[in-house]
Design a protein around this motif. Structure first.
Motif, PDB file in Angstrom:
ATOM      1  N   ALA A  40      29.979  77.551 -23.183  1.00 29.93           N
ATOM      2  CA  ALA A  40      30.077  77.885 -21.762  1.00 29.93           C
ATOM      3  C   ALA A  40      31.522  78.144 -21.387  1.00 29.93           C
ATOM      4  CB  ALA A  40      29.519  76.743 -20.919  1.00 29.93           C
ATOM      5  N   ALA A  41      31.761  79.237 -20.669  1.00 28.56           N
ATOM      6  CA  ALA A  41      33.119  79.581 -20.249  1.00 28.56           C
ATOM      7  C   ALA A  41      33.453  78.808 -18.984  1.00 28.56           C
ATOM      8  CB  ALA A  41      33.231  81.079 -20.026  1.00 28.56           C
ATOM      9  N   CYS A  42      33.622  77.514 -19.121  1.00 33.88           N
ATOM     10  CA  CYS A  42      33.774  76.649 -17.954  1.00 33.88           C
ATOM     11  C   CYS A  42      35.206  76.351 -17.523  1.00 33.88           C
ATOM     12  CB  CYS A  42      33.054  75.328 -18.182  1.00 33.88           C
ATOM     13  SG  CYS A  42      31.264  75.482 -18.139  1.00 33.88           S
ATOM     14  N   PRO A  43      36.216  76.466 -18.391  1.00 33.11           N
ATOM     15  CA  PRO A  43      37.556  76.067 -17.949  1.00 33.11           C
ATOM     16  C   PRO A  43      38.006  76.742 -16.665  1.00 33.11           C
ATOM     17  CG  PRO A  43      37.542  76.364 -20.316  1.00 33.11           C
ATOM     18  CD  PRO A  43      36.209  76.833 -19.821  1.00 33.11           C
ATOM     19  N   GLU A  44      37.826  78.040 -16.554  1.00 31.70           N
ATOM     20  CA  GLU A  44      38.254  78.751 -15.348  1.00 31.70           C
ATOM     21  C   GLU A  44      37.371  78.420 -14.154  1.00 31.70           C
ATOM     22  OE1 GLU A  44      41.073  80.628 -15.064  1.00 31.70           O
ATOM     23  OE2 GLU A  44      41.385  79.760 -17.048  1.00 31.70           O
ATOM     24  N   ALA A  45      36.104  78.091 -14.410  1.00 30.65           N
ATOM     25  CA  ALA A  45      35.171  77.824 -13.325  1.00 30.65           C
ATOM     26  C   ALA A  45      35.527  76.584 -12.543  1.00 30.65           C
ATOM     27  CB  ALA A  45      33.750  77.692 -13.878  1.00 30.65           C
ATOM     28  N   GLY A  46      36.290  75.663 -13.155  1.00 30.13           N
ATOM     29  CA  GLY A  46      36.639  74.426 -12.475  1.00 30.13           C
ATOM     30  C   GLY A  46      37.839  74.526 -11.560  1.00 30.13           C
ATOM     31  N   LYS A  47      38.446  75.697 -11.447  1.00 29.60           N
ATOM     32  CA  LYS A  47      39.634  75.847 -10.602  1.00 29.60           C
ATOM     33  C   LYS A  47      39.252  75.953  -9.137  1.00 29.60           C
ATOM     34  CE  LYS A  47      42.838  77.955 -13.902  1.00 29.60           C
ATOM     35  NZ  LYS A  47      43.702  79.121 -14.172  1.00 29.60           N
ATOM     36  N   LEU A  48      39.933  75.169  -8.306  1.00 27.36           N
ATOM     37  CA  LEU A  48      39.625  75.182  -6.884  1.00 27.36           C
ATOM     38  C   LEU A  48      39.941  76.512  -6.223  1.00 27.36           C
ATOM     39  CD1 LEU A  48      40.721  71.626  -5.799  1.00 27.36           C
ATOM     40  CD2 LEU A  48      38.484  72.620  -5.469  1.00 27.36           C
ATOM     41  N   THR A  49      40.940  77.215  -6.730  1.00 26.72           N
ATOM     42  CA  THR A  49      41.342  78.470  -6.095  1.00 26.72           C
ATOM     43  C   THR A  49      40.466  79.647  -6.513  1.00 26.72           C
ATOM     44  OG1 THR A  49      43.003  78.724  -7.833  1.00 26.72           O
ATOM     45  CG2 THR A  49      43.731  77.811  -5.734  1.00 26.72           C
ATOM     46  N   SER A  50      39.529  79.435  -7.430  1.00 27.10           N
ATOM     47  CA  SER A  50      38.623  80.505  -7.824  1.00 27.10           C
ATOM     48  C   SER A  50      37.617  80.790  -6.707  1.00 27.10           C
ATOM     49  CB  SER A  50      37.865  80.119  -9.094  1.00 27.10           C
ATOM     50  OG  SER A  50      38.751  79.924 -10.173  1.00 27.10           O
TER      51      SER A  50
ATOM     52  N   ILE B 261      22.121  80.820  -2.490  1.00 25.04           N
ATOM     53  CA  ILE B 261      23.412  81.311  -2.968  1.00 25.04           C
ATOM     54  C   ILE B 261      24.471  80.943  -1.937  1.00 25.04           C
ATOM     55  CG2 ILE B 261      22.964  83.626  -1.995  1.00 25.04           C
ATOM     56  CD1 ILE B 261      24.666  84.702  -4.408  1.00 25.04           C
ATOM     57  N   GLN B 262      25.570  80.337  -2.408  1.00 27.72           N
ATOM     58  CA  GLN B 262      26.596  79.847  -1.496  1.00 27.72           C
ATOM     59  C   GLN B 262      27.985  80.163  -2.038  1.00 27.72           C
ATOM     60  OE1 GLN B 262      25.694  78.492   1.376  1.00 27.72           O
ATOM     61  NE2 GLN B 262      27.737  78.037   2.144  1.00 27.72           N
ATOM     62  N   LEU B 263      28.861  80.654  -1.166  1.00 30.96           N
ATOM     63  CA  LEU B 263      30.220  81.011  -1.550  1.00 30.96           C
ATOM     64  C   LEU B 263      31.124  79.787  -1.565  1.00 30.96           C
ATOM     65  CD1 LEU B 263      32.248  83.362  -2.136  1.00 30.96           C
ATOM     66  CD2 LEU B 263      32.723  83.367   0.310  1.00 30.96           C
ATOM     67  N   LYS B 264      31.877  79.619  -2.660  1.00 29.75           N
ATOM     68  CA  LYS B 264      32.887  78.564  -2.763  1.00 29.75           C
ATOM     69  C   LYS B 264      34.258  79.214  -2.696  1.00 29.75           C
ATOM     70  CE  LYS B 264      34.874  75.407  -6.196  1.00 29.75           C
ATOM     71  NZ  LYS B 264      35.870  76.312  -6.821  1.00 29.75           N
ATOM     72  N   ALA B 265      34.976  78.978  -1.621  1.00 25.11           N
ATOM     73  CA  ALA B 265      36.305  79.547  -1.442  1.00 25.11           C
ATOM     74  C   ALA B 265      37.089  78.703  -0.465  1.00 25.11           C
ATOM     75  CB  ALA B 265      36.215  80.990  -0.932  1.00 25.11           C
TER      76      ALA B 265
END
Length: 359
Positions: free
Chosen positions: A49-59, A347-351
């Protein structure tokens, strides 16, 4: 004095943004090692799973619950690709985020629980039992109380997010059913799909202020930014209905396709996109003329919809497939299809506020 206050405001803003981006060493290690909900670096099906980048709050990301594989798919908005899956309990439906975006909460219908998710480690940290078949969610502005609609009974369940446990219920009365929620200030709106009603609840008194009779089978309910207008798609009524939130008076009833499920409204209040599950379509409505401008068809089980930050794209879950479709709001055409888990629901936006505004 004016410059002093401005300085304080800027300092406070920088503190909030920096604090939201801070990680402990443990969080960083978990994120860099994959941070998935199972083994580090693997998804719930055992694949890498390509998860490292997914855990960034600024993503800037969308979280998409998939009912059949009991997971949350994370879509990176910039690349338009799924980047991770988080295993949760049975049949997840909807997701909400805390204001800091550090926590996510998902309702799991078949397990009758709410999952608490750490959005940096991408792991479920707590499972809270609630009523039968939890579905809609709303989080108080102070992040302290999670309101949960359970479609199989008459109660709204309140969850204390700090203690991680149920903290009481709001009784809508015998025979009532709860489905989707919308919150503004101290008033909570609840759709009753079986009885074709929306309840307006005063959260100070925990009592129903007034009840709105709607068209048949109301589903998701949404509010205008100022909280003055309630938007209600009705599946059997084949309408998008607009109500005055103070009085409950009907403002408009606009014909749309059968099976209306969810709606998003433009910032200027002139247009709305309405999904249709049974009609396998998404319609663009001109709220001034109260007419359908365009209908996109062939979208199997079009269920929930969410804008990106600039409202240049609308993302729609197709519950009849394993896809999220992307609509260009300028050309009014589908421009992409993103594969996610089977039977995607909400579906919900995280930003974070102020970050990724162009995405």
């Amino acid at each position: 004095m004016k410059h002093y206050r401005m300085g304080l405001l800027i300092t406070a803003l920088l503190f909030v943004l920096s604090a939201c981006a801070m990680e402990t060493k443990q969080e960083a290690q978990q994120r860099l090692n994959g941070g998935g909900g199972t083994e580090a670096g693997t998804s719930n099906n055992g694949e890498a799973a390509a998860c490292p980048e997914a855990g960034k709050l600024t993503s800037i990301q969308f979280y998409v619950p998939s009912e059949k594989d009991n997971s949350i798919s994370i879509i990176d908005v910039v690349s338009g690709k799924p980047v991770c899956k988080i295993p949760v309990s049975e049949a997840p439906t909807t997701v909400v985020f805390s204001s800091t975006m550090r926590e996510a909460y998902t309702a799991n219908m078949n397990s009758s629980t709410v999952s608490f998710i750490n959005t940096q480690t991408l792991k479920v940290v707590k499972e809270v039992p609630v009523g039968p078949m939890p579905h809609g969610l709303a989080l108080s502005p102070d992040n302290k109380t999670l309101y949960v609609a359970a479609v199989a009974d008459q109660f709204i369940y309140m969850v204390d997010t700090k203690e991680g446990k149920e903290a009481g219920t709001i009784d809508l009365g015998a025979g009532a059913r709860t489905n989707y929620l919308a919150l503004f200030g101290n008033r909570l709106y609840v759709s009753d799909h079986e009885n074709s009603k929306v309840y307006a609840i005063n959260l100070r008194t925990k009592q129903v202020e007034h009840t709105i009779a709607t068209g048949g089978l109301p589903r998701a309910v949404k509010l205008s930014d100022d909280g003055k207008t309630l938007y209600v798609p009705t599946a059997k009524g084949k309408t998008l209905e607009l109500y005055n939130t103070d009085t409950g008076a009907l403002l408009s009833k606009i014909e749309t396709v059968e099976g209306a499920a969810d709606v998003v409204v433009s910032e200027d209040g002139t247009t709305a996109w309405v999904t249709s599950i049974e009609g396998n379509a998404v319609s663009l409505i001109d709220l001034n003329t109260k007419k359908i401008v365009k209908t996109l068809t062939g979208l199997t089980g079009a269920k929930h919809i969410s804008y990106n930050r600039q409202q240049t794209r609308a993302y729609v879950t197709l519950s009849g497939s394993d896809e999220v479709v992307v609509i260009d709001t300028a050309t009014k055409e589908v421009i992409d299809r993103i594969k996610v888990g089977p039977t995607p629901h909400g579906i919900q936006l995280k930003a974070l506020p102020g970050i990724g505004g162009s995405c």
